[in-house]
Motif scaffolding. Sequence first.
Motif, PDB file in Angstrom:
ATOM      1  N   ALA A 226       0.818  -1.213   0.000  1.00  0.00           N
ATOM      2  CA  ALA A 226       0.000   0.000   0.000  1.00  0.00           C
ATOM      3  C   ALA A 226       0.849   1.259   0.000  1.00  0.00           C
ATOM      4  CB  ALA A 226      -0.917  -0.013   1.218  1.00  0.00           C
ATOM      5  N   SER A 227       2.022   1.203   0.642  1.00  0.00           N
ATOM      6  CA  SER A 227       2.849   2.399   0.772  1.00  0.00           C
ATOM      7  C   SER A 227       3.978   2.481  -0.248  1.00  0.00           C
ATOM      8  CB  SER A 227       3.457   2.468   2.180  1.00  0.00           C
ATOM      9  OG  SER A 227       4.236   1.291   2.425  1.00  0.00           O
ATOM     10  N   ASN A 228       4.481   1.345  -0.694  1.00  0.00           N
ATOM     11  CA  ASN A 228       5.629   1.371  -1.611  1.00  0.00           C
ATOM     12  C   ASN A 228       5.585   0.192  -2.574  1.00  0.00           C
ATOM     13  OD1 ASN A 228       6.363  -0.373   0.746  1.00  0.00           O
ATOM     14  ND2 ASN A 228       8.175  -0.733  -0.526  1.00  0.00           N
ATOM     15  N   MET A 229       6.353   0.290  -3.646  1.00  0.00           N
ATOM     16  CA  MET A 229       6.488  -0.803  -4.602  1.00  0.00           C
ATOM     17  C   MET A 229       7.965  -0.982  -4.933  1.00  0.00           C
ATOM     18  SD  MET A 229       4.970   1.028  -8.062  1.00  0.00           S
ATOM     19  CE  MET A 229       5.622   2.600  -8.665  1.00  0.00           C
ATOM     20  N   ALA A 230       8.427  -2.209  -4.822  1.00  0.00           N
ATOM     21  CA  ALA A 230       9.804  -2.544  -5.186  1.00  0.00           C
ATOM     22  C   ALA A 230       9.772  -3.206  -6.561  1.00  0.00           C
ATOM     23  CB  ALA A 230      10.416  -3.484  -4.161  1.00  0.00           C
ATOM     24  N   ILE A 231      10.561  -2.664  -7.491  1.00  0.00           N
ATOM     25  CA  ILE A 231      10.586  -3.162  -8.869  1.00  0.00           C
ATOM     26  C   ILE A 231      11.986  -3.669  -9.183  1.00  0.00           C
ATOM     27  CG2 ILE A 231      10.138  -2.623 -11.284  1.00  0.00           C
ATOM     28  CD1 ILE A 231       8.532  -0.187 -10.287  1.00  0.00           C
ATOM     29  N   ALA A 232      12.089  -4.951  -9.522  1.00  0.00           N
ATOM     30  CA  ALA A 232      13.372  -5.549  -9.896  1.00  0.00           C
ATOM     31  C   ALA A 232      13.327  -5.910 -11.378  1.00  0.00           C
ATOM     32  CB  ALA A 232      13.653  -6.785  -9.055  1.00  0.00           C
ATOM     33  N   ARG A 233      14.463  -5.677 -12.070  1.00  0.00           N
ATOM     34  CA  ARG A 233      14.483  -5.956 -13.518  1.00  0.00           C
ATOM     35  C   ARG A 233      15.800  -6.608 -13.923  1.00  0.00           C
ATOM     36  NH1 ARG A 233      16.121  -3.046 -18.132  1.00  0.00           N
ATOM     37  NH2 ARG A 233      16.710  -1.278 -16.800  1.00  0.00           N
ATOM     38  N   MET A 234      15.686  -7.583 -14.819  1.00  0.00           N
ATOM     39  CA  MET A 234      16.833  -8.198 -15.468  1.00  0.00           C
ATOM     40  C   MET A 234      16.595  -8.154 -16.973  1.00  0.00           C
ATOM     41  SD  MET A 234      17.421 -11.572 -13.048  1.00  0.00           S
ATOM     42  CE  MET A 234      18.985 -12.016 -13.822  1.00  0.00           C
ATOM     43  N   THR A 235      17.647  -8.287 -17.758  1.00  0.00           N
ATOM     44  CA  THR A 235      17.511  -8.335 -19.205  1.00  0.00           C
ATOM     45  C   THR A 235      18.030  -9.669 -19.720  1.00  0.00           C
ATOM     46  OG1 THR A 235      19.701  -7.392 -19.667  1.00  0.00           O
ATOM     47  CG2 THR A 235      17.871  -5.846 -19.299  1.00  0.00           C
ATOM     48  N   LYS A 236      17.726  -9.957 -20.966  1.00  0.00           N
ATOM     49  CA  LYS A 236      18.178 -11.225 -21.534  1.00  0.00           C
ATOM     50  C   LYS A 236      19.689 -11.255 -21.757  1.00  0.00           C
ATOM     51  CE  LYS A 236      17.511 -10.142 -26.454  1.00  0.00           C
ATOM     52  NZ  LYS A 236      16.825 -10.551 -27.700  1.00  0.00           N
ATOM     53  N   LYS A 237      20.314 -10.074 -21.788  1.00  0.00           N
ATOM     54  CA  LYS A 237      21.748  -9.993 -22.068  1.00  0.00           C
ATOM     55  C   LYS A 237      22.600  -9.934 -20.810  1.00  0.00           C
ATOM     56  CE  LYS A 237      21.169  -7.596 -26.501  1.00  0.00           C
ATOM     57  NZ  LYS A 237      21.504  -6.381 -27.288  1.00  0.00           N
ATOM     58  N   SER A 238      21.983  -9.694 -19.649  1.00  0.00           N
ATOM     59  CA  SER A 238      22.775  -9.490 -18.441  1.00  0.00           C
ATOM     60  C   SER A 238      22.093 -10.126 -17.232  1.00  0.00           C
ATOM     61  CB  SER A 238      22.970  -7.992 -18.186  1.00  0.00           C
ATOM     62  OG  SER A 238      23.583  -7.757 -16.941  1.00  0.00           O
ATOM     63  N   ASN A 239      22.919 -10.632 -16.307  1.00  0.00           N
ATOM     64  CA  ASN A 239      22.410 -11.192 -15.061  1.00  0.00           C
ATOM     65  C   ASN A 239      22.320 -10.141 -13.958  1.00  0.00           C
ATOM     66  OD1 ASN A 239      22.147 -13.820 -16.042  1.00  0.00           O
ATOM     67  ND2 ASN A 239      24.311 -14.275 -15.636  1.00  0.00           N
ATOM     68  N   LYS A 240      22.703  -8.915 -14.258  1.00  0.00           N
ATOM     69  CA  LYS A 240      22.641  -7.848 -13.270  1.00  0.00           C
ATOM     70  C   LYS A 240      21.190  -7.506 -12.955  1.00  0.00           C
ATOM     71  CE  LYS A 240      24.042  -3.065 -12.412  1.00  0.00           C
ATOM     72  NZ  LYS A 240      24.700  -1.855 -12.977  1.00  0.00           N
ATOM     73  N   ILE A 241      20.908  -7.329 -11.660  1.00  0.00           N
ATOM     74  CA  ILE A 241      19.553  -7.012 -11.214  1.00  0.00           C
ATOM     75  C   ILE A 241      19.493  -5.534 -10.819  1.00  0.00           C
ATOM     76  CG2 ILE A 241      17.722  -7.535  -9.580  1.00  0.00           C
ATOM     77  CD1 ILE A 241      18.959 -10.292  -9.222  1.00  0.00           C
TER      78      ILE A 241
ATOM     79  N   VAL B 282      10.113   2.654  -4.563  1.00  0.00           N
ATOM     80  CA  VAL B 282       9.492   3.979  -4.624  1.00  0.00           C
ATOM     81  C   VAL B 282       8.070   3.902  -4.073  1.00  0.00           C
ATOM     82  CG1 VAL B 282      10.869   4.729  -6.583  1.00  0.00           C
ATOM     83  CG2 VAL B 282       8.720   3.512  -6.989  1.00  0.00           C
ATOM     84  N   PRO B 283       7.447   5.034  -3.778  1.00  0.00           N
ATOM     85  CA  PRO B 283       6.051   5.013  -3.321  1.00  0.00           C
ATOM     86  C   PRO B 283       5.122   4.374  -4.364  1.00  0.00           C
ATOM     87  CG  PRO B 283       7.041   7.139  -2.867  1.00  0.00           C
ATOM     88  CD  PRO B 283       8.025   6.388  -3.705  1.00  0.00           C
ATOM     89  N   SER B 284       4.136   3.652  -3.900  1.00  0.00           N
ATOM     90  CA  SER B 284       3.198   2.962  -4.794  1.00  0.00           C
ATOM     91  C   SER B 284       2.393   3.971  -5.605  1.00  0.00           C
ATOM     92  CB  SER B 284       2.249   2.073  -3.988  1.00  0.00           C
ATOM     93  OG  SER B 284       2.964   1.054  -3.338  1.00  0.00           O
ATOM     94  N   ASP B 285       2.453   3.813  -6.910  1.00  0.00           N
ATOM     95  CA  ASP B 285       1.707   4.690  -7.815  1.00  0.00           C
ATOM     96  C   ASP B 285       1.515   3.935  -9.124  1.00  0.00           C
ATOM     97  OD1 ASP B 285       0.916   6.606  -9.752  1.00  0.00           O
ATOM     98  OD2 ASP B 285       1.721   8.212  -8.497  1.00  0.00           O
ATOM     99  N   ILE B 286       0.292   3.557  -9.420  1.00  0.00           N
ATOM    100  CA  ILE B 286       0.023   2.731 -10.591  1.00  0.00           C
ATOM    101  C   ILE B 286       0.344   3.465 -11.884  1.00  0.00           C
ATOM    102  CG2 ILE B 286      -2.402   3.388 -10.762  1.00  0.00           C
ATOM    103  CD1 ILE B 286      -0.919  -0.113 -11.404  1.00  0.00           C
ATOM    104  N   GLU B 287       0.122   4.778 -11.919  1.00  0.00           N
ATOM    105  CA  GLU B 287       0.406   5.543 -13.133  1.00  0.00           C
ATOM    106  C   GLU B 287       1.913   5.638 -13.377  1.00  0.00           C
ATOM    107  OE1 GLU B 287      -1.809   6.312 -15.276  1.00  0.00           O
ATOM    108  OE2 GLU B 287      -3.439   5.593 -13.976  1.00  0.00           O
ATOM    109  N   GLU B 288       2.683   5.821 -12.322  1.00  0.00           N
ATOM    110  CA  GLU B 288       4.139   5.848 -12.461  1.00  0.00           C
ATOM    111  C   GLU B 288       4.666   4.486 -12.911  1.00  0.00           C
ATOM    112  OE1 GLU B 288       6.406   8.243 -12.301  1.00  0.00           O
ATOM    113  OE2 GLU B 288       4.813   9.725 -12.070  1.00  0.00           O
ATOM    114  N   LEU B 289       4.049   3.428 -12.406  1.00  0.00           N
ATOM    115  CA  LEU B 289       4.455   2.083 -12.803  1.00  0.00           C
ATOM    116  C   LEU B 289       4.190   1.860 -14.290  1.00  0.00           C
ATOM    117  CD1 LEU B 289       5.474  -0.741 -12.181  1.00  0.00           C
ATOM    118  CD2 LEU B 289       3.189  -1.328 -11.321  1.00  0.00           C
TER     119      LEU B 289
END
Length: 331
Positions: free
Chosen positions: A16-31, A36-43
Amino acid sequence: MDDTIYNHYIAIDWAASNMAIARMTKKSNKITVIDVPSDIEELKLYLDRLKGTKVLTLEETTTSQWLYTELKEKVDKIVVCDPHRNKLLNDGPKNDKIDASKLVQLLRAGLLKEIFHTNDNFLLLRRLVSGYEDLVKAGVRLKNQRYSLLKACGNQEVVGENAFVLGCLNRQIGLYEEEKSAYEKEFLRLAKKYPAIRHQKSLPGIGDINAVKVVARVVSPFRFADKGHYCSYAGLIKHEKISGKKSYGKRTPRYCRQLKDVYKTGVSAAIGGNNPINDYYEYLVAGGEPEYDARHKACRRLATLSLGVFKSGEKYQPYKRSRQTDNVTVK
């Protein structure tokens, strides 16, 4: 999980207060992780800025269907995963950023168990069914309280404080009966509106309420590869545990209790009537099967017929096959 390779693998730990977003790509194992504060429009803007194919995952929670609906058009695929299977998240320290990082690793490795989600109208019926079941549980509790009160008074005239409590219980039970009747009228209306519900009603032992429960829970029958997967989902079969070619018994899978209750009550209603489920049950009993095992096999037969009716889009016709056979014989 499919074997498709995506440009971006994204995991979200939403609160409700925050959202943690983790991302990886097909070319790299780096995460890459942001919190940030939860906001569906920003997401949505964040997802729009990512170029290429995208797959996103989040765990099944009370907000997962809302997030699925909001984000479905922003990515190529959404995987709502089963948190009971994500044992990696229980290992080591825990916070939102760590959970999102572990989740994106599981996503890229193809180790997530996907939970079915859709925007189909049938999915909305689950709220109706859930509300009805909660109402029935509350009504049963009230009736049990009234029964206990009357028994404590020796089933004689209730006076004093007991009379006040009894009056309150009677009023609440009266309201419960009215609400229950309203739900049942709504189930009848839905049965007239949706052919899939009417088709389920054509099965032995399945009435308006149970027909709505089946359609609301299954939504799409084609997500089940065969009757074995469906019976497992309905809790009507067990999985054998084997290691080193030695059997260690059977294990009951996690299943949909609602569907199991539908088919068990359906068989109970069908037994003793003039229908194929009763015929099958009596055949098993006559062949030496214990009554409990015969009922259980009849439940699996009813579940199989239910899935077949849902997939075919037609009403149950118990003697259709025999008529076709007779026609072939005549020719």
